[in-house]
Design an enzyme around this catalytic site. Structure first.
Site, short mmCIF file in Angstrom:
data_model
loop_
_atom_site.label_atom_id
_atom_site.label_comp_id
_atom_site.label_asym_id
_atom_site.label_seq_id
_atom_site.Cartn_x
_atom_site.Cartn_y
_atom_site.Cartn_z
N SER A 56 2.49 -1.46 -5.55
CA SER A 56 2.58 -0.14 -6.16
C SER A 56 2.30 -0.21 -7.67
O SER A 56 1.28 -0.77 -8.08
CB SER A 56 3.96 0.46 -5.86
OG SER A 56 3.99 1.84 -6.10
N ASP A 72 -0.77 4.79 3.93
CA ASP A 72 -0.27 5.12 2.60
C ASP A 72 -0.99 6.35 2.06
O ASP A 72 -2.17 6.55 2.31
CB ASP A 72 -0.48 3.93 1.66
CG ASP A 72 0.31 4.05 0.36
OD1 ASP A 72 1.10 5.00 0.23
OD2 ASP A 72 0.15 3.18 -0.51
N HIS A 92 2.87 2.14 2.67
CA HIS A 92 2.87 1.62 1.30
C HIS A 92 3.47 0.22 1.21
O HIS A 92 3.04 -0.59 0.39
CB HIS A 92 3.68 2.59 0.44
CG HIS A 92 3.61 2.35 -1.03
ND1 HIS A 92 2.47 2.56 -1.77
CD2 HIS A 92 4.55 1.93 -1.92
CE1 HIS A 92 2.71 2.29 -3.04
NE2 HIS A 92 3.96 1.90 -3.16
#
Length: 457
Positions: free
Chosen positions: A167, A375, A434
């Protein structure tokens, strides 16, 4: 039980003196057998980063290649790698303190860090010392790595260090990777930088922001009317980024996420197959509720905690883990997300780090991009778009190559694709959102073995 599977037992420790929160400086302690080390590094006066090292029990006695070390960089910004990456994703134990079958210790030694200062167990004695840019975070992390290079025996013995990010951590990895590469090239750091791996990483906020509406239209989470409005909001953020109005772009991005939440029946931006409201427990606070991205992140983590342990990760991090480590200041309360750290970086969040990736590639550093198919916040299409903006001279050859399918274990199903050319690699991870290591642990473990070229692969 293997040594690395019982790190939360209260074992006798070789502890250096720690006189209080104001005197952390460089403090290192750990398990007597060397299977674990942890400590603080005072990276600036009154600014202290906490790190935790695990030695892999899978090390072979005479490896054909140096055994690798992975330094995990969590995102947020403001999320704790020592807690989240360690206990919820790739460390030796899960949040219920049970051995994790898919721990990345099978392929590499692991170092978790609470980065930047103010996150998790890391702290400052003055709020003005919080970092405000990715490069300030890189300077602190470089000071940490320089210290670890002299404290961790594996790094002293030539173990290649791989920066693996998730991330927003991908922006940290880009700047830290460049900082380390420059220091190594200048003879200021005796370390082997094995590579940088960017997992669902927010390297180009513009490209990800522009990807949201098309992706959610395609998977039927937005209708045409909402899609058109979302595209217009994304275009506003794009214009602000181009004008260098990064705080305004952050505000527009956040407004877009709130709009998507309201028009999609609260799609989970970390997995478009889910609703964020499906999470059984919410740890959102009034502060978090003002930001859709952080609200959903907290809800995701709460879901993981509730599924594994009724005390949740905060309970163990402020309880048995803190008791084991012994050097955490008594007045420090661990939090999975630091909203003050996030707030200090608001004007930095929408800045791209594509140029830093280009610099790493130009140095010959191995760069891996991996993305979960489901994601949204850091979508695969967004990652593909920023890769196309690289100035690297191998890009045309890279994009012309076919992808190779990957399977895991005895499964006959395709679980990922990979494309590689020279020092750039891209993994498309199917069925993952994610948080790839948590969503697809088997293929993620195989992948990190390939990235690090672990002798155990």
């Amino acid at each position: 039980m293997d040594t690395y599977c019982r790190p939360l037992a209260l074992i006798s420790l070789l502890i250096l003196s720690l006189l209080g929160a104001s005197s952390a400086a460089t403090v290192t302690t750990g398990a007597p057998d060397g299977s674990e080390l942890w400590g603080y590094v005072e990276v600036r006066p009154k600014a202290n980063l906490f790190w935790w090292y695990y030695k892999s029990p899978q090390r072979v006695s005479t490896p054909s290649k140096p055994w690798p070390t992975v330094l995990w960089l969590q995102g947020g910004p403001g999320a704790s790698g020592v807690g989240i990456g360690n206990f919820l994703e790739i460390g030796p134990l899960d949040v219920g303190l049970n051995p994790r079958n898919s721990t990345w210790l099978q392929k590499a030694d692991l170092i978790f860090v609470d980065n930047p200062v103010g996150v998790g167990y890391s702290y400052t004695e003055d709020p003005s010392l919080l970092v405000k840019t990715d490069w300030e975070a890189a300077a602190d992390a470089t000071a940490l790595v320089k210290s670890l290079a002299t404290q961790v025996p594996a790094l002293q013995q030539g173990s290649p260090l791989f920066l693996v990010a998730e991330s927003y951590g991908g922006k940290y990895a880009a700047t830290l990777g460049v900082s380390l590469a420059r220091a190594i090239r200048a003879g200021q750091l005796n370390l082997t930088l094995g590579g940088v791996a960017l997992g669902d990483s927010f390297v180009s906020p513009e490209d990800f922001t522009l990807s949201y509406a098309p992706l959610l239209l395609e998977v039927s989470r937005l209708d045409d009317n909402a899609g058109d409005a979302a595209k217009a909001m994304a275009a506003t953020a794009q214009q602000q980024i181009a004008a260098g109005q990064f705080y305004e772009a952050w505000s527009s991005w956040n407004n877009l996420l709130q709009f998507i939440d309201s028009k999609s029946a609260s799609v989970d931006v970390y997995n478009f197959l889910l609703d964020s409201g499906m999470d059984p427990v919410s740890t959102t606070t009034s502060t978090a509720a003002s930001n859709t991205h952080l609200t959903k992140y907290s809800r995701y983590l709460s879901n993981q905690e509730a599924a594994s342990d009724p005390n949740a990760i905060g309970g163990i991090m402020n309880g048995v883990v803190k008791q084991k480590l012994k050097i955490i200041p008594g007045n420090l309360t661990w939090q999975e997300l630091s909203y003050t750290v996030y707030g200090a970086l608001k004007s930095e969040i929408m800045k791209p780090r594509i140029d830093e990736i280009d610099e790493l590639l130009s140095y010959g550093v191995s760069v891996t991009v991996y993305n979960g198919q489901l994601d949204v916040i850091c979508s695969t299409s967004g990652a593909e778009a920023w890769v196309q903006k690289l100035k690297w001279d191998g890009l045309k050859n890279f994009t012309s190559l076919p992808r190779q399918p990957l399977r895991c274990g005895s499964s006959k199903l395709t679980q990922a694709f990979v494309r590689s050319y020279e020092n750039l690699h891209f993994y498309w991870i199917l069925g993952a959102g994610h948080f790839v290591p948590a969503n697809q642990p088997c293929i993620a473990l195989d992948m990190i073995g390939s990235i690090t070229q672990s002798p155990a692969s």
